[in-house]
Design a protein around this motif. Structure first.
Motif, mmCIF file in Angstrom:
data_model
loop_
_atom_site.group_PDB
_atom_site.id
_atom_site.type_symbol
_atom_site.label_atom_id
_atom_site.label_comp_id
_atom_site.label_asym_id
_atom_site.label_seq_id
_atom_site.Cartn_x
_atom_site.Cartn_y
_atom_site.Cartn_z
ATOM 1 N N GLU A 177 0.647 -0.801 -0.016
ATOM 2 C CA GLU A 177 -0.194 0.647 -0.172
ATOM 3 C C GLU A 177 0.927 1.803 0.065
ATOM 4 O O GLU A 177 0.667 2.100 -0.554
ATOM 5 C CB GLU A 177 -0.932 0.287 0.717
ATOM 6 N N GLU A 178 2.205 1.710 0.945
ATOM 7 C CA GLU A 178 2.933 2.323 0.840
ATOM 8 C C GLU A 178 3.498 2.947 -0.293
ATOM 9 O O GLU A 178 3.828 3.388 -0.748
ATOM 10 C CB GLU A 178 3.950 1.864 1.704
ATOM 11 N N ALA A 179 3.488 1.706 -1.122
ATOM 12 C CA ALA A 179 4.265 1.580 -2.762
ATOM 13 C C ALA A 179 3.817 1.720 -3.625
ATOM 14 O O ALA A 179 3.511 3.390 -4.169
ATOM 15 C CB ALA A 179 4.745 -0.067 -3.229
ATOM 16 N N LYS A 180 2.093 1.740 -3.357
ATOM 17 C CA LYS A 180 0.811 1.817 -4.758
ATOM 18 C C LYS A 180 0.513 3.657 -4.390
ATOM 19 O O LYS A 180 0.905 4.326 -5.110
ATOM 20 C CB LYS A 180 -0.075 1.738 -3.952
ATOM 21 N N GLN A 181 0.793 4.443 -3.263
ATOM 22 C CA GLN A 181 0.796 5.742 -3.150
ATOM 23 C C GLN A 181 1.581 6.566 -3.880
ATOM 24 O O GLN A 181 1.454 6.712 -4.052
ATOM 25 C CB GLN A 181 0.972 6.259 -1.315
ATOM 26 N N LEU A 182 3.212 5.827 -3.207
ATOM 27 C CA LEU A 182 4.800 6.331 -4.501
ATOM 28 C C LEU A 182 4.605 6.316 -5.872
ATOM 29 O O LEU A 182 4.221 7.440 -6.696
ATOM 30 C CB LEU A 182 5.627 5.998 -3.704
ATOM 31 N N ARG A 183 3.685 5.310 -5.550
ATOM 32 C CA ARG A 183 3.952 5.393 -7.415
ATOM 33 C C ARG A 183 2.326 5.956 -8.566
ATOM 34 O O ARG A 183 2.547 6.745 -8.472
ATOM 35 C CB ARG A 183 2.826 3.728 -8.447
ATOM 36 N N GLU A 184 1.567 6.231 -7.919
ATOM 37 C CA GLU A 184 0.160 6.987 -7.874
ATOM 38 C C GLU A 184 0.648 8.268 -7.720
ATOM 39 O O GLU A 184 -0.183 8.873 -8.379
ATOM 40 C CB GLU A 184 -0.978 6.243 -6.954
ATOM 41 N N ALA A 185 1.557 8.828 -6.677
ATOM 42 C CA ALA A 185 1.942 10.066 -6.742
ATOM 43 C C ALA A 185 2.946 10.255 -8.165
ATOM 44 O O ALA A 185 4.333 12.029 -7.825
ATOM 45 C CB ALA A 185 2.941 10.516 -5.768
ATOM 46 N N GLY A 186 3.529 9.324 -8.742
ATOM 47 C CA GLY A 186 4.414 9.325 -10.082
ATOM 48 C C GLY A 186 6.045 9.352 -9.595
ATOM 49 O O GLY A 186 6.578 9.358 -10.203
ATOM 50 N N ILE A 187 5.900 8.285 -9.053
ATOM 51 C CA ILE A 187 7.541 7.721 -8.306
ATOM 52 C C ILE A 187 7.746 7.587 -8.978
ATOM 53 O O ILE A 187 7.492 6.050 -9.253
ATOM 54 C CB ILE A 187 7.561 7.851 -6.858
#
Length: 170
Positions: A64-74
């Motif tokens: 879930e933490e990784a998904k949040q970063l990906r969805e923020a464009g990381i």
């Protein structure tokens, strides 16, 4: 009126700290552990700043933490240290799993074969923490086994020292 503790994050200080680490590490790749919302400091903003500074990979605790970063464009590589509940998410979000047991390795290998892709993995060795990972006396045999699974690309090993601040480090 503000109640409770307050943390002010100085992103310029973060950049200076990164440069200090980079000078010490030389050309080594840097992996920044930013689990638990970058320890409460805001993982997206911290990740953006560290990625601009040249950090080559992030590590988080859960998908879930990784998904949040990906969805923020990381777009920097992200390793997930603990969570193995949704193998599909690792492929969907381009994540790197940490393998801590053979069952987890089999799950990721099966998903990789199903998707006709390879996935890079790291193996965790339990060096005294007593929580997760292959025991040292089994680590080589299990690493060889994991490296042989179709769909997995064994990239590295990691551990978590049980007591890193001991004076006698033998």
């Amino acid at each position: 009126m503000h109640r409770g503790p307050l943390a002010e994050i100085d992103l310029s200080a973060l950049e200076r700290n990164l440069q200090t680490v980079r000078n010490m590490a030389g050309k080594s790749a840097l992996i920044a552990v930013i689990k638990a919302d970058a320890y409460g400091h805001g993982s997206v903003e911290i990740a953006q700043r560290l990625a601009q500074g040249g950090v080559s990979q992030f590590a988080v605790a859960y998908t879930e933490e990784a998904k949040q970063l990906r969805e923020a464009g990381i777009s920097v590589r992200i390793m997930v240290l603990f969570d193995q509940t949704d193998a599909g998410a690792y492929f969907d979000y381009d994540l790197v799993p940490v393998i801590r047991d053979l069952n987890g390795a089999r799950v990721f290998a099966a998903e990789a074969v199903r998707r006709q892709r390879k996935i890079p993995v790291h193996i965790k060795i339990d060096t005294g923490m007593g929580r997760l990972g292959f025991m040292p006396e089994q680590a080589i045999d299990h690493a060889v086994e994991v490296a042989g699974y179709e769909g997995l690309l064994l990239e590295g090993l990691l551990s978590h020292f049980s007591d890193a601040d001991l004076v006698d480090r033998t």
